[in-house]
Structure formats: structure tokens, C-alpha cells
Design a protein around this motif. Structure first.
Motif, short mmCIF file in Angstrom:
data_model
loop_
_atom_site.label_atom_id
_atom_site.label_comp_id
_atom_site.label_asym_id
_atom_site.label_seq_id
_atom_site.Cartn_x
_atom_site.Cartn_y
_atom_site.Cartn_z
N UNK A 93 12.37 57.62 -0.22
CA UNK A 93 11.98 56.22 0.02
C UNK A 93 11.11 55.68 -1.11
N UNK A 94 10.11 56.44 -1.51
CA UNK A 94 9.20 55.96 -2.56
C UNK A 94 9.91 55.80 -3.91
N UNK A 95 10.91 56.63 -4.15
CA UNK A 95 11.68 56.47 -5.37
C UNK A 95 12.59 55.26 -5.32
N UNK A 96 13.24 55.05 -4.18
CA UNK A 96 14.19 53.94 -4.05
C UNK A 96 13.52 52.58 -4.11
N UNK A 97 12.33 52.46 -3.53
CA UNK A 97 11.67 51.15 -3.56
C UNK A 97 11.19 50.78 -4.96
N UNK A 98 11.20 51.76 -5.87
CA UNK A 98 10.83 51.49 -7.26
C UNK A 98 12.03 51.08 -8.11
N UNK A 99 13.23 51.24 -7.56
CA UNK A 99 14.44 50.89 -8.31
C UNK A 99 14.61 49.38 -8.34
N UNK A 100 14.98 48.84 -9.49
CA UNK A 100 15.12 47.39 -9.66
C UNK A 100 16.58 46.96 -9.87
N UNK A 101 17.49 47.90 -9.87
CA UNK A 101 18.90 47.57 -10.08
C UNK A 101 19.61 47.35 -8.75
N UNK A 102 20.79 46.73 -8.84
CA UNK A 102 21.57 46.45 -7.63
C UNK A 102 22.01 47.73 -6.94
N UNK A 103 22.40 48.73 -7.73
CA UNK A 103 22.91 49.99 -7.18
C UNK A 103 21.94 51.14 -7.45
N UNK A 104 21.87 52.06 -6.50
CA UNK A 104 21.07 53.27 -6.70
C UNK A 104 21.85 54.48 -6.22
N UNK A 105 21.52 55.60 -6.82
CA UNK A 105 22.10 56.88 -6.43
C UNK A 105 20.96 57.83 -6.18
N UNK A 106 20.86 58.30 -4.95
CA UNK A 106 19.80 59.23 -4.58
C UNK A 106 20.39 60.63 -4.55
N UNK A 107 19.79 61.54 -5.32
CA UNK A 107 20.22 62.93 -5.31
C UNK A 107 19.02 63.85 -5.47
N UNK A 108 19.20 65.09 -5.10
CA UNK A 108 18.13 66.06 -5.20
C UNK A 108 17.85 66.39 -6.66
N UNK A 109 16.66 66.92 -6.88
CA UNK A 109 16.25 67.25 -8.25
C UNK A 109 16.89 68.53 -8.76
N UNK A 110 17.76 69.15 -7.94
CA UNK A 110 18.50 70.34 -8.40
C UNK A 110 20.01 70.08 -8.40
N UNK A 111 20.40 68.78 -8.46
CA UNK A 111 21.81 68.43 -8.52
C UNK A 111 22.14 67.85 -9.89
N UNK A 112 23.42 67.84 -10.21
CA UNK A 112 23.83 67.35 -11.53
C UNK A 112 25.17 66.65 -11.45
N UNK A 113 25.46 65.85 -12.48
CA UNK A 113 26.71 65.10 -12.54
C UNK A 113 27.73 65.84 -13.39
N UNK A 114 29.00 65.61 -13.04
CA UNK A 114 30.11 66.23 -13.76
C UNK A 114 31.08 65.21 -14.36
#
Length: 323
Positions: A93-114
Motif C-alpha cells: 500500500x505505501x509503495x502504491x500510493x507513491x506511484x504517480x503513473x496511470x499503471x502500476x505493477x506490484x511484485x515481491x522484491x524476490x521476483x523478476x521479469x523475463x
């Protein structure tokens, strides 16, 4: 399915990495670098705890919250895993309310993109309609429990990953923290399904998150994790199909270092396939390739383990390294 959709520009997307900074094997640093590789113009917000060291992380912003702690265990048995639901709610929640863009992606700090497939999938979100939120939310199908499988758990998406309109994700995580009474609910009460999943809390972390959100939208009575009724099953199917867009993790382009997702993952047996999700959404497909393959691997696993467990794990580790 999504190849014809126009990509959402990188600069309209914020990635919220929530959880502790994992220094071992530079896991959180690698998570950040995977985002930079596929979404170079997107912003990365790390939402973690006070006094966390983020010096080696390629991020735009760090949100440091007071750690709400974890004083209760998740299971009854000797698998002493702490119940971190309140940490997940707080940091997300605290991370998302700091986002200023239209879209957000919430993921754990041990995940990665492929891959950068999310830029296409978010364009589907952008033209979607939903009763309970502004637009639909993307979740991995093969991380969400399908109550038609062995585990009869309703309202159980994965809580590891969500992608959608920032305001919708804020709404999802704008819920009360789980109290001690809820965390120790099954100390004095056991259901018929209890032996299959001997949890202490009234709900799994995923159920608590989603049920708490859902109560803000509709009138629903869901007594505990194992409360399965035809009425709630109908609500489950209706809400899941209305609220979520489910794709397997490989289509989303996301995976985890701590919990790698593959056809060898035991959770795959209990989770949705895209075919199964599309079925409750009224969309038909010809063949459920994922279920056929997962059942084959499950059979193969049992067969090989009868002769050699070491051989099975060598095969498993080989394919997981290819992820």
C-alpha cells in the motif's frame, strides 16, 4: 491474443517492489535490473522497512515503513513460517500510493521479469470494463487456486503479483491489518478440510487480502478459509471473471527467485490454467495444454521417484535453470 494491441509506453508504468531488500545472491538488485532491461523508462519504487540498505539498487525512490512485524506462525506443524500478511499489506500500500503513473505493477522484491509482454497486456486492461474497479487487474493464472482442484479454497488469487490501474491496486491494498485473533483462529477450531492445510489463521494471506477488499464492494459472508458453499462459489466465479485477467506467468513475463514457477511446481496442480479461467469467464478454448502437461509431469514425477528421487530432482533442476 494480445499481439495486435498497442503497447503501453514504459513511462506510464511504475513497478512497486515490496518487501525486504534481499542481499543474498543480489536477488533484489537482480529484480531491479530485470525491470530496467525490459522497461528502461519505467520508474521503480522500492517499498521496504526503515534502515534498509538500497545503495546498490537501480531505483528511483525508496519508501521506508515501520515494520509491522510478524508475531504469529502460519502453520500448526513444524514448518515454522511466520505470517507476513501485515508486512505485505503495509509495504504494498505505501509503495502504491507513491506511484504517480496511470499503471502500476506490484511484485515481491524476490521476483523478476523475463519479457516486456506486460506493456501489451496492460493495453488490454486499458480497454477492459469491471464492476468492482475502474479496470480489470492482471494476475498469474498458475498462481491462483482453482477450487475445482484438490484444494477447495475460494477467493484465493496469488498475492505476489498484480498489474493494473494504480488507483485500483491502491484500493485492493487499502484494507485493515490482520489482528491476532484472526491470526490464531484455528487454535481452537478445526474444519473437515483442516488436515489438508493446517493453517493457524482464519484465512490464508491471499484470501484475507481479497476477501477484505471484496467486503468493501459487495455483501458477502465468508466464515473462514475452508468455508465452501454453493452461494460463495457462485460469487467467487462471478467476481474472478469480472475483476481479473489471468495469464500464465510465462505470458506475463514474470518469475521468482525464491519460489520459481514452472510445470514442476507442486502449486501448479491446484492452480488455474488459462483454459480453466476462460471457462468461468465464458470464453471457450479447444485444448487445455497446461493441464495436460502438468498432469503428465505429475505422473512422470511419481513414476520416476519410485525408482530414483535423485534422478527426478536432476531433471527438475535442469529445466528450472532454463527458466
Amino acid at each position: 491474443m494480445y499481439s495486435n494491441h498497442i503497447k503501453i509506453p514504459n513511462n506510464e508504468i511504475t513497478f512497486v517492489l515490496q518487501g525486504p531488500v534481499i542481499d543474498k545472491d543480489n536477488i533484489t538488485a537482480k529484480s531491479c535490473e530485470s525491470i530496467r532491461k525490459y522497461f528502461p523508462e519505467s520508474k521503480i519504487i522500492l517499498s521496504t522497512w526503515k534502515n534498509s540498505n538500497s545503495d546498490n539498487l537501480n531505483i528511483e525512490k525508496k519508501i521506508e515503513s515501520e515494520d509491522p512485524g510478524a508475531n504469529n506462525f502460519y502453520y500448526f506443524n513444524n514448518n515454522q513460517i511466520l505470517n507476513n500478511i501485515n508486512r505485505m499489506i503495509t509495504s504494498s500500500y505505501n509503495g502504491l500510493i507513491s506511484a504517480k503513473t496511470k499503471f502500476s505493477i506490484k511484485l515481491r522484491s524476490d521476483m523478476y521479469l523475463q519479457s516486456n509482454n506486460l506493456s501489451k497486456l496492460l493495453s488490454i486492461v486499458d480497454i477492459s470494463s469491471c464492476t468492482h474497479t475502474r479496470k480489470k487487474i492482471i494476475i498469474p493464472s498458475n498462481m491462483a487456486i482453482n477450487p475445482d482442484r484438490e484444494l477447495k479454497l475460494l477467493f484465493h488469487p496469488s498475492d505476489n503479483f498484480f498489474a493494473g490501474i494504480t488507483e485500483d491496486l491502491i484500493d485492493l491494498f487499502n484494507i485493515p491489518l490482520m489482528n491476532d485473533e484472526q491470526m490464531t483462529y484455528f487454535k481452537n477450531y478445526k474444519s473437515k478440510s483442516f488436515e489438508k492445510s493446517p493453517i493457524l489463521a482464519k484465512y490464508t494471506c491471499e484470501q484475507y487480502l481479497f476477501y477484505s477488499f471484496l467486503k468493501k464492494k459487495i455483501n458477502i459472508n465468508f466464515q473462514n478459509a475452508f468455508d465452501y458453499s454453493e452461494k460463495n462459489r457462485l460469487i467467487h466465479d462471478k467476481v474472478f471473471s469480472d475483476l481479473f485477467l489471468m495469464f500464465r506467468n510465462t505470458k506475463i513475463g514474470v518469475n521468482g527467485y525464491k519460489y520459481p514457477i514452472s510445470f514442476f511446481s507442486s502449486s501448479i496442480y491446484y492452480a488455474y490454467t488459462e483454459y480453466e479461467f476462460n471457462k468461468i469467464s465464458g470464453r471457450k478454448q479447444f485444448l487445455d495444454f497446461e493441464r495436460i502437461l502438468s498432469n503428465f509431469i505429475r505422473f512422470l514425477k511419481l513414476s520416476i521417484q519410485l525408482f530414483s528421487k535423485n534422478f527426478y530432482f536432476k531433471i527438475k533442476n535442469y529445466f528450472i535453470k532454463k527458466i
